[in-house]
Each structure stands twice: as structure tokens, then as C-alpha cells.
Write a protein that holds these residues in place. Structure first.
Motif, PDB file in Angstrom:
ATOM      1  N   PRO A 171      40.400-108.415  11.468  1.00 40.58           N
ATOM      2  CA  PRO A 171      39.250-107.525  11.219  1.00 40.58           C
ATOM      3  C   PRO A 171      39.241-106.885   9.836  1.00 40.58           C
ATOM      4  CG  PRO A 171      40.311-107.024  13.321  1.00 40.58           C
ATOM      5  CD  PRO A 171      41.163-108.048  12.667  1.00 40.58           C
ATOM      6  N   LEU A 172      40.398-106.722   9.214  1.00 45.33           N
ATOM      7  CA  LEU A 172      40.419-106.026   7.917  1.00 45.33           C
ATOM      8  C   LEU A 172      40.693-106.951   6.729  1.00 45.33           C
ATOM      9  CD1 LEU A 172      42.228-102.714   8.910  1.00 45.33           C
ATOM     10  CD2 LEU A 172      39.783-103.086   8.491  1.00 45.33           C
ATOM     11  N   LEU A 173      40.689-108.244   6.984  1.00 41.88           N
ATOM     12  CA  LEU A 173      40.971-109.204   5.900  1.00 41.88           C
ATOM     13  C   LEU A 173      39.795-109.279   4.917  1.00 41.88           C
ATOM     14  CD1 LEU A 173      42.747-111.612   4.802  1.00 41.88           C
ATOM     15  CD2 LEU A 173      41.430-113.087   6.356  1.00 41.88           C
ATOM     16  N   ASN A 174      40.107-109.319   3.634  1.00 40.90           N
ATOM     17  CA  ASN A 174      39.063-109.577   2.649  1.00 40.90           C
ATOM     18  C   ASN A 174      38.724-111.065   2.690  1.00 40.90           C
ATOM     19  OD1 ASN A 174      38.335-107.104   1.333  1.00 40.90           O
ATOM     20  ND2 ASN A 174      40.387-107.067   0.447  1.00 40.90           N
ATOM     21  N   ILE A 175      37.488-111.365   3.092  1.00 37.85           N
ATOM     22  CA  ILE A 175      37.035-112.757   3.187  1.00 37.85           C
ATOM     23  C   ILE A 175      35.896-112.952   2.198  1.00 37.85           C
ATOM     24  CG2 ILE A 175      36.088-114.562   4.686  1.00 37.85           C
ATOM     25  CD1 ILE A 175      37.132-112.958   7.115  1.00 37.85           C
ATOM     26  N   GLU A 176      36.089-113.906   1.290  1.00 35.29           N
ATOM     27  CA  GLU A 176      35.084-114.168   0.256  1.00 35.29           C
ATOM     28  C   GLU A 176      34.394-115.504   0.539  1.00 35.29           C
ATOM     29  OE1 GLU A 176      36.430-115.330  -3.838  1.00 35.29           O
ATOM     30  OE2 GLU A 176      35.406-113.501  -4.466  1.00 35.29           O
ATOM     31  N   VAL A 177      33.102-115.558   0.241  1.00 39.42           N
ATOM     32  CA  VAL A 177      32.370-116.825   0.305  1.00 39.42           C
ATOM     33  C   VAL A 177      31.831-117.119  -1.091  1.00 39.42           C
ATOM     34  CG1 VAL A 177      31.733-116.899   2.752  1.00 39.42           C
ATOM     35  CG2 VAL A 177      30.336-115.543   1.176  1.00 39.42           C
ATOM     36  N   ASP A 178      31.726-118.404  -1.410  1.00 39.45           N
ATOM     37  CA  ASP A 178      31.355-118.797  -2.767  1.00 39.45           C
ATOM     38  C   ASP A 178      30.648-120.145  -2.743  1.00 39.45           C
ATOM     39  OD1 ASP A 178      31.216-119.228  -5.506  1.00 39.45           O
ATOM     40  OD2 ASP A 178      33.344-119.686  -5.737  1.00 39.45           O
ATOM     41  N   GLY A 179      29.414-120.149  -3.253  1.00 45.19           N
ATOM     42  CA  GLY A 179      28.665-121.392  -3.370  1.00 45.19           C
ATOM     43  C   GLY A 179      27.343-121.337  -2.637  1.00 45.19           C
ATOM     44  N   GLY A 180      26.258-121.311  -3.397  1.00 47.43           N
ATOM     45  CA  GLY A 180      24.933-121.329  -2.788  1.00 47.43           C
ATOM     46  C   GLY A 180      24.564-120.039  -2.066  1.00 47.43           C
ATOM     47  N   VAL A 181      25.255-118.954  -2.401  1.00 50.63           N
ATOM     48  CA  VAL A 181      24.968-117.688  -1.707  1.00 50.63           C
ATOM     49  C   VAL A 181      23.942-116.874  -2.500  1.00 50.63           C
ATOM     50  CG1 VAL A 181      25.928-115.561  -0.756  1.00 50.63           C
ATOM     51  CG2 VAL A 181      27.310-117.655  -0.755  1.00 50.63           C
ATOM     52  N   GLY A 182      22.935-116.396  -1.804  1.00 48.48           N
ATOM     53  CA  GLY A 182      21.873-115.609  -2.423  1.00 48.48           C
ATOM     54  C   GLY A 182      21.042-114.958  -1.342  1.00 48.48           C
TER      55      GLY A 182
END
Ligand SMILES: O=C(CO)[C@H](O)[C@H](O)COP(=O)(O)O
Ligand SMILES: [Fe+2]
Length: 229
Positions: free
Chosen positions: A169-180
Motif C-alpha cells: 500500500p505504501l510503495l512508490n509505483i511509477e508509470v511511464d509511457g503514453g500517460v496523459g
């Protein structure tokens, strides 16, 4: 005191006018970016080249206070830890696919005073990165094949984000690519809290409004979960 998740927006300058790297980066910070996501490619791990530590160091000389994350799309991430630390990088995010000593690399990154991020490509199962969560500061789930900006968001990668959020629940999760703006709901609802957005932000007529929209959407999703706990 309990720690809580925060929505953070890190624009990528990959598809902007790189001859104006400083101006473009400063503009993003002035428009409300929480950090800068700098895409480093070696022409080997991915079929494209961008820039390395000499450029990052020059940028750091002009932008003193921004948080710099380098997304290392390189075959030998270990090689660039010391030069990137010297260049003033705050977070060193590397792909686990080309290496066998992920723990050791994370340890070395931290010894050099940086945060460690571990990244996976769309074809890599989430379980392969899960084993490194205890030694990393952040997990990056790629939502395009790494190498180029402006590609289409891969919604099927959200299952990985959902899985990680459910178990960490507290993990930093990043997404990258085509995000807007058109894909942020998906990312926010799946549980991502660190959002990289390139083309959608740098190409936007109103960068400030776009960055705010992305952050508000993600923070609202985080708060909703908090309030139901
Ligand atoms: O790592 C990347 C590509 O490998 C970039 O960070 C990413 O593609 C951002 O650009 P866009 O939002 O235009 O997809
Ligand atoms: Fe990236």
C-alpha cells in the motif's frame, strides 16, 4: 506518525526541443512539476540514443533545486552510477532485465547518495521485480516499450500496478509511457502515484493545467482509498 502516499508528476523532456533543454526543463518546474524524468538511452538496451551524465551535469548547473530522476535504459546500469551521482541525480531508476545483480546495484546507488528505482518492460512479469521491493525505493512499470516518446499507452500493464498496490500500500509505483489526460484515470485507479508524462505535457498548450489535472486525479484516487480504510 504514519507515512502516506503522495501524487507526484514527473514530466519527461524526451519529446521536447532538446536544444533548449534548460529552458524546457525550467518551464516544466515553473508549471508545477514535482520532479524531472530524464530518459537516458544507450542505443543497446533500447534502439535509440539520447544523452548521458555530461548533459545531466550541465542541466544541474542551471537548475539547482529540482529532483532529477534518470530513467536508465541502458545495458550496463552499474557503469553510470558514480557519474550520475556526480552529475547531481537524485534518483537512479534502472531496468532489471539486462542484469543479474539487482540488489548490489541498488546498494551501490544508495551508497552514492541516490534513491534506487527498479523498472520493468511490458513483457517482464511483475513477480520478477517484486523480489527487489525491499531494496528499492520505487518500482517503475513501463506502459510502452522503452525507447521512444509518443507511443500508445498499454492498458494491460495496469494489472501489474493493481497487484503491487494491493500488496504494497505504501510503495512508490511509477508509470511511464503514453500517460496523459486521456489515460490518467486508468493509472490513478490502478494505484500508481508517480506519473511520468512526456508528450501530453510538453506538447500541451497549458502545461500548468495539464500537470495539475494529472496530479489532482491521482491524489483524489489516493485519498479515496485512504478514506475507505
Ligand atoms: O521512457 C520513456 C520512453 O522509453 C519516456 O519516459 C516516455 O515514453 C515518456 O514519453 P511519452 O509520455 O510521450 O510516452
Ligand atoms: Fe522514461
Amino acid at each position: 506518525m504514519s507515512r502516506s502516499l503522495k501524487a507526484l508528476i514527473g514530466p519527461s523532456i524526451l519529446n521536447s526541443d532538446l536544444s533548449k533543454l534548460f529552458e524546457e526543463s525550467q518551464k516544466l518546474m515553473d508549471n508545477g512539476a514535482d520532479y524531472l524524468h530524464l530518459d537516458v538511452m544507450d542505443g543497446h538496451f533500447v534502439p535509440n540514443l539520447t544523452f548521458g551524465h555530461p548533459i545531466v551535469k550541465c542541466l544541474r548547473n542551471h537548475i539547482k533545486d529540482a529532483f532529477f530522476e534518470t530513467h536508465m535504459m541502458v545495458s550496463r546500469p552499474e557503469q553510470w552510477i558514480a557519474p550520475m551521482a556526480d552529475a547531481g541525480v537524485n534518483q537512479y531508476t534502472f531496468h532489471i532485465e539486462p542484469v543479474t545483480n539487482v540488489e548490489e546495484i541498488c546498494r551501490k546507488i544508495k551508497e552514492h547518495g541516490m534513491k534506487a528505482g527498479v523498472a520493468i518492460k511490458p513483457g517482464t512479469p511483475v513477480e520478477e521485480v517484486e523480489e527487489y521491493i525491499s531494496v528499492a525505493d520505487m518500482v517503475l512499470i513501463m506502459t510502452v516499450e522503452p525507447g521512444f516518446g509518443g507511443q500508445k499507452f498499454m492498458e494491460d500493464q495496469m494489472a501489474k500496478v493493481q497487484y503491487l498496490r494491493k500488496h504494497y500500500p505504501l510503495l512508490n509505483i511509477e508509470v511511464d509511457g503514453g500517460v496523459g489526460p486521456s489515460t490518467i484515470d486508468c493509472c490513478a485507479n490502478a494505484g500508481a502515484n508517480m506519473i511520468v508524462s512526456g508528450t501530453a505535457v510538453t506538447g500541451s498548450k497549458d502545461q500548468m493545467a495539464t500537470i495539475k489535472l494529472l496530479r489532482d486525479t491521482v491524489q483524489t484516487a489516493i485519498d479515496k482509498v485512504k478514506n475507505t480504510e
